[in-house]
Design a protein around this motif. Structure first.
Motif, short mmCIF file in Angstrom:
data_model
loop_
_atom_site.label_atom_id
_atom_site.label_comp_id
_atom_site.label_asym_id
_atom_site.label_seq_id
_atom_site.Cartn_x
_atom_site.Cartn_y
_atom_site.Cartn_z
N VAL A 131 0.85 -1.19 0.00
CA VAL A 131 0.00 0.00 0.00
C VAL A 131 0.89 1.24 0.00
N ILE A 132 0.32 2.32 -0.46
CA ILE A 132 0.99 3.62 -0.40
C ILE A 132 0.24 4.46 0.62
N ARG A 133 0.99 4.98 1.57
CA ARG A 133 0.37 5.71 2.68
C ARG A 133 0.94 7.12 2.74
N ARG A 134 0.04 8.07 2.92
CA ARG A 134 0.44 9.45 3.15
C ARG A 134 -0.19 9.91 4.45
N ASP A 135 0.67 10.19 5.43
CA ASP A 135 0.22 10.52 6.79
C ASP A 135 -0.67 9.38 7.31
#
Length: 448
Positions: A131-135
């Motif tokens: 997965v790609i997570r931002r904050d």
């Protein structure tokens, strides 16, 4: 020793949707149907070529009880789907709600039709890679299938993998197994035998109290060297047809269902064990003399791996107190069902402790609630879990990990995900739980 290489980065094609449901077991099916029927654009990804998880891929032979011995407390989608399946199994009593046998082929078709009719899309043979997570937000899931790597951008993600794979990839906190020893419940290689006389088998099984005929047969086979297991009985037998039985029988120990190497070894052991168990049944069980082992589970029956650290942890005291919560999204009347180690199975078979001592079963009419907060990973904003990876201690997870409960949690997660999308705030905490509960009630859920 293994060495490391640098894998070259590449651009990935991206699909955009509202809700991604990872995992097509009972929890994922519930989530996909509920989110789609409430207006969200939904994609359900599944590693196999069919839906149902443990009920179909794992060949678990029976639904755990829906009722508190007085009334169904798990209703909504789960009860509706089970009822539709029973209608195609004329040998099953129409009013039965406890330990109803599962026909995996019938159930595969029903689940698929329900998901598609709700308006969700299904992508089979597809694995969650990363997965790609931002904050605090997961923005994309990286998936793999025959087309290669690609990405799914979603507003809300529902982790219905059973093992909290999505939460783990996102860096969310979790527990796994026994908090002191790390031990996890053993798996079971469920299997199907055809060419049996089901009526004779069940007459033999129920002929004496506590299924003593079965226990005596297991004891005799172990003494004769025909059976090499620590257990003293057969856990569950499903009545698939007058000539077909499904068995949940014995365990594969020391398996970590979240580790591919451990799971691979266990799968091999499980198939060998299923063949040994089928030979035992042919020799010792009435009605099985001409039985043929026709199927083993595509996957081992796994009971426990990761449990997320959620906004609330459902604990044993909640179970014992029959506790209800303001944010209940499902009910449970099933007992504490933690399958123990090889040694504990030997002690149980020897009568050194009783089932009631560990299971703490409820009296008729009793149940407890499962809070919405148990589906919310503490460190993530737009992710929900559904199924056996909910936030619970080990004992209580053993009471709420079964197929009907997972589907009920999935329905709640899907309904909540659609509310988040409609509300536009992209945080699963920012919904009105009273409205969520009313929505679930409107679809048949029992939430007193």
């Amino acid at each position: 020793m293994s060495e490391k290489i640098t894998y070259p980065s590449s651009e990935l094609d991206v699909q955009e949707i509202d809700v991604l449901v990872a995992g097509g077991g009972s929890a994922g099916v519930g989530a996909a149907i509920a989110a789609a029927r409430d207006g969200a654009k939904v994609l359900l990804i599944e590693q196999f070529g069919f839906l149902g998880g443990m009920a179909t891929a794992g060949l678990v032979p029976m639904w755990a009880p829906f009722s508190d011995k007085q009334k169904p407390v798990i209703r909504g989608l789960a009860l509706s789907i089970m009822t539709e399946m029973k209608a195609q199994m004329p040998h099953i009593a129409p009013d039965s709600t406890s330990w109803v046998s599962i026909d995996p082929e019938v159930l595969k078709r029903i689940l698929e039709q329900r998901v598609l009719q709700a308006g969700a899309r299904i992508l089979y043979f597809t694995h969650l890679v990363d997965v790609i997570r931002r904050d605090r937000h997961v923005t994309e899931a990286v998936i793999f299938n025959k087309a290669g790597l690609s990405a799914i951008r979603a507003k809300v993600f529902v982790d219905a993998t059973g093992d909290a794979d999505l939460v783990a990839r996102a860096g969310g906190a979790f527990e796994k197994g026994d908090p002191e020893t790390g031990e996890m419940q053993p798996g079971t290689p469920c299997f199907i035998m055809a060419g049996v006389d089901s009526a004779r088998y069940f007459a033999w099984q129920e002929a004496r109290p506590n299924r003593q005929n079965v226990r005596d047969a297991v004891t005799a086979a172990k003494a004769a060297g025909d059976l090499d297991i620590p257990e003293g009985h057969i856990s569950a037998v499903g009545y698939l047809s007058p000539v077909t039985l499904g068995f949940n029988f014995a365990h594969v120990f020391d398996v970590d269902g979240s580790d591919a190497q451990s799971l691979s070894i266990a799968q091999i052991q499980g198939r060998k064990l299923a063949e040994q168990l089928s030979r035992f049944l042919r020799k010792y069980a009435a009605g099985c003399e001409n039985g043929i082992l026709v199927a083993t589970g595509t996957t081992l029956g796994i009971r426990e791996t990761r449990r997320i650290t959620g906004e609330y942890q459902l604990v044993t005291d909640d179970y014992l107190a029959r506790r209800s919560f303001d944010d209940d999204i499902a009910r449970n009347a099933y007992y504490i069902d933690v399958h123990g180690s090889r040694e504990s199975q030997k002690q149980y078979a020897a009568g050194k402790f009783t089932w009631q001592q560990d299971a703490r079963p409820y009296s008729p009419g009793e149940s407890h609630g499962i809070p919405y907060r148990c589906l919310i990973p503490r460190s993530l904003a737009n992710v929900l879990v559904a199924g056996r990876c909910l936030s619970a201690d080990r004992k209580t997870q053993g009471a709420v990990r079964c197929i009907p409960h997972c589907m009920a949690m999935g329905e709640a997660a899907g309904c909540a995900a659609a509310m988040v999308v409609a509300g536009g705030k992209m945080d699963v905490r920012h919904i009105d739980v009273k409205i969520l509960r009313n929505n679930l009630r409107n679809h048949g859920a029992y939430l007193p």
